[in-house]
Design an enzyme around this catalytic site. Structure first.
Site, mmCIF file in Angstrom:
data_model
loop_
_atom_site.group_PDB
_atom_site.id
_atom_site.type_symbol
_atom_site.label_atom_id
_atom_site.label_comp_id
_atom_site.label_asym_id
_atom_site.label_seq_id
_atom_site.Cartn_x
_atom_site.Cartn_y
_atom_site.Cartn_z
ATOM 1 N N GLU A 223 -2.478 -8.391 1.973
ATOM 2 C CA GLU A 223 -1.253 -7.632 2.206
ATOM 3 C C GLU A 223 -0.842 -7.788 3.657
ATOM 4 O O GLU A 223 -1.618 -7.528 4.571
ATOM 5 C CB GLU A 223 -1.473 -6.148 1.911
ATOM 6 C CG GLU A 223 -0.213 -5.324 2.081
ATOM 7 C CD GLU A 223 -0.370 -4.138 3.045
ATOM 8 O OE1 GLU A 223 0.382 -3.179 2.903
ATOM 9 O OE2 GLU A 223 -1.249 -4.199 3.927
ATOM 10 N N ASP B 159 -6.226 -5.336 3.065
ATOM 11 C CA ASP B 159 -5.126 -4.502 3.560
ATOM 12 C C ASP B 159 -4.768 -4.847 5.005
ATOM 13 O O ASP B 159 -5.635 -5.150 5.823
ATOM 14 C CB ASP B 159 -5.551 -3.029 3.485
ATOM 15 C CG ASP B 159 -4.516 -2.087 4.048
ATOM 16 O OD1 ASP B 159 -3.453 -1.938 3.430
ATOM 17 O OD2 ASP B 159 -4.770 -1.506 5.131
#
Length: 596
Positions: free
Chosen positions: A311, A243
């Protein structure tokens, strides 16, 4: 620079294997070479995978508390097998105060009690293995929770933890006021620096106040995170989705960022051009380090290669550096491609779609694999972003493009955002901080509502009197059970597309795209000794009759394979290339009835 010129440049450099036709707007990308079955099973299993994102809090509640949990996911594993999904990615399940619903982690090696226990996780992995489903975990390395023991120890300056986070004194003004050390802004508005009274310093928090940024210039932090990854790898996961990777490092000199010139709101994160707080060179080195860790783990353990996907919202050139650097050092298997979210919308033309699809394939380094993210838990759903009538066409597009497809839970049903969530029911932290007048513009709650399994109370998600977010009221009509029982439905089309993806032509075929007109585009997948497949999409709200006979060499041999729920066409229909009628927002997948 035109697509054609860029193809010439990259081909000459040997960066990509490309063929293209200069007439019209044709672009062709050659697929990767065939691999042996043994290589596919161990090393390449992910290269044509559909990764299904589960937002655990909203997927299935097993104990009646109104919150999804691990046992709920385990109870639905047969659904994945029946649908054809063989890999799932879980949004954060770690122990957390839930300021940002799991993205603020207070213990990286334990399960959030609302979601279950480590034993429940072990059971999930064991059952997933039985039905042939791989599990990917969300990994949140940029920041922890301010309730994490590491942060508490760092606040107290305990030995070994003094520099675990990014701490700064700030600037003492003449009037005695102490202010942050620079002008950096939080993603969620306001200063990125938060004063800590006990330590008498500011800590960096690029997200909420409860998410202090870890200091990766401290080797002890890197080692701690390595240990976290090894813990979960030993639990049997197939890899990680990393993330917010673009935020990991910041400028060591703490230089002010320049104004962007796009807004007058000095508290908005768009007020600054983020040249010192995002996509810093050190980010790539850290990912390469983790890639080596995963590769070494695979080499020393049985089972398939453990992978890493990342991401990060960044420019296409920056994202390509994540695949590998200029020296060929490997990073993650793939960085998420968010172009369908960030660059395309209901106003996009056919040429826009072809451009952004082709751009990724053009820039991608040779030997790597494309991926396509159609939706996620942070952005409006496909049916709400492109329109409810586009659901089937968008899934046809997603599933017939070369490479990897990412599906957010519920998109296979055409679930929509629930935009009428009240202020009192709103729980998304940035929305709550924005106030009652502005929360709807900010809130991510609408795309996070519970999965709609059936027309039973709470859509079959929970037996609770109240769920953590309200269920979208349209669940009585829009739900899995109804779609399973219908003659034709979004779900059945999605299911048929996953079966279609097993064809060699979709795994290894070349890709050629054409803009038919401003409203219609098409692309074909070709492979020697296999039937050619053609996907054609109308992106606008008007009926189109198009002639694609110049685009194919078999204009009288078109057989319909996949149609949308409202299509006038039927599977098995024979079409004429010079007059294909497409309803508004219609997509078709067509087979050319002669082998290449």
């Amino acid at each position: 620079m035109t697509i054609e010129n860029e193809l010439v440049r990259l081909t000459a450099m040997g960066v990509v294997k490309v063929a293209f036709v200069l007439t019209g707007c044709l672009v062709a990308i050659l697929a990767h070479k065939h691999q042996s079955k043994e290589q596919d099973a161990k090393y390449n299993w992910w290269q044509h995978e559909v990764f299904y994102q589960i937002y655990p809090r909203s997927f299935q509640d097993s104990n009646g508390d109104g919150i999804g949990d691990l046992r709920g996911i385990t109870s639905r594993l047969q659904y994945f097998k029946d649908t054809g999904i063989t890999s799932v990615w879980l949004s954060p399940i770690y122990e957390s105060p839930m300021v940002d619903f799991g993205y603020d982690i207070s213990n990286y090696t334990n399960i959030q009690p609302e979601y279950g226990t480590l034993e429940d996780f072990d059971e999930l992995i064991a059952r997933a293995n039985e039905v042939g489903v791989k599990v990917i975990l969300d990994f949140v390395p940029n920041h922890s929770s301010n309730k994490h023991p590491w942060f508490i120890k760092s606040v107290a300056r305990e030995p070994g933890y003094e520099d675990f986070y990014v701490w700064e004194d700030g600037v003492l003004l003449e009037n005695g006021t102490r202010v942050p050390p620079n002008n950096w802004l939080s993603v969620f508005s306001g200063s990125a620096w938060m004063w800590n009274e006990e330590r008498q310093q500011f800590y960096l928090r690029q997200f909420t106040y409860g998410q202090p940024d870890l200091n990766y210039r401290n080797p002890a932090v890197v080692q701690a995170m390595d240990n976290v990854m090894l813990f979960w790898l030993n639990k049997g996961i197939a890899g990680f989705r990393i993330d917010a990777i673009i935020y990991i490092y910041e400028d060591a000199q703490l230089r002010d960022e320049p104004p962007s010139g796009t807004t007058d709101d000095a508290n908005s994160e768009t007020y600054l051009e983020h040249i010192y707080t995002r996509n810093q060179p050190e980010d790539y080195g850290l990912l390469q380090h983790w890639r080596e860790l995963l590769d070494n783990y695979t080499a020393s353990h049985e089972g398939p290669v453990r992978i890493m996907m990342t991401e990060g919202y960044a420019s296409v050139s920056q994202l390509m550096e994540y695949y590998e650097d200029a020296n060929g050092v490997q990073g993650p298997e793939f960085p998420f491609n968010f172009d369908f979210i960030t660059e395309l919308n209901a106003n996009s033309t056919a040429a826009d779609f072809v451009f952004y699809i082709s751009r990724w394939l053009i820039y991608m380094p040779h030997g790597h694999v494309a991926n396509w993210v159609m939706g996620n838990h942070d952005n409006p759903r496909v049916a709400s972003r492109f329109g409810e009538k586009t659901v089937d066409a968008m899934n046809m597009l997603l599933m017939t493009l070369p490479g990897i497809a990412i599906t957010y839970n519920g998109e296979e049903l055409g679930m929509t955002d629930y935009r009428d969530i009240s202020w009192s029911d709103t729980v998304d932290q940035p929305a709550c901080e924005s106030g009652i007048d502005n929360y709807k513009w900010v809130s991510r709650d609408p795309e996070r509502t519970p999965m709609q399994w059936s027309s039973d109370p709470n859509a079959g998600f929970s037996t609770a009197d109240r769920t953590w977010l309200p269920v979208n009221p349209n669940y009585k009509e829009l739900n899995l059970r109804n779609q399973q029982q219908a003659r034709q439905s979004h779900y059945k089309i999605y299911q048929s597309l996953l079966k279609l993806r097993k064809l060699p032509v979709l795994k290894n075929g070349t890709f050629v795209a054409e803009v038919v007109n401003r409203r219609v585009f098409a692309f074909k997948r070709e492979l020697k000794a296999e039937y050619t497949l053609l996907t054609i999409v109308n992106v606008k709200n008007r009926t189109e009759v198009v002639d694609i006979s110049d685009y194919i060499d078999q204009p009288n041999r078109l057989n319909v394979l996949v149609v949308g729920v409202d299509s006038q066409h039927r599977v098995g229909d024979r079409l004429k290339a010079e007059a294909i009628e497409l309803a508004p927002y219609e997509g078709l997948v067509i087979q050319l009835n002669r082998r290449k």
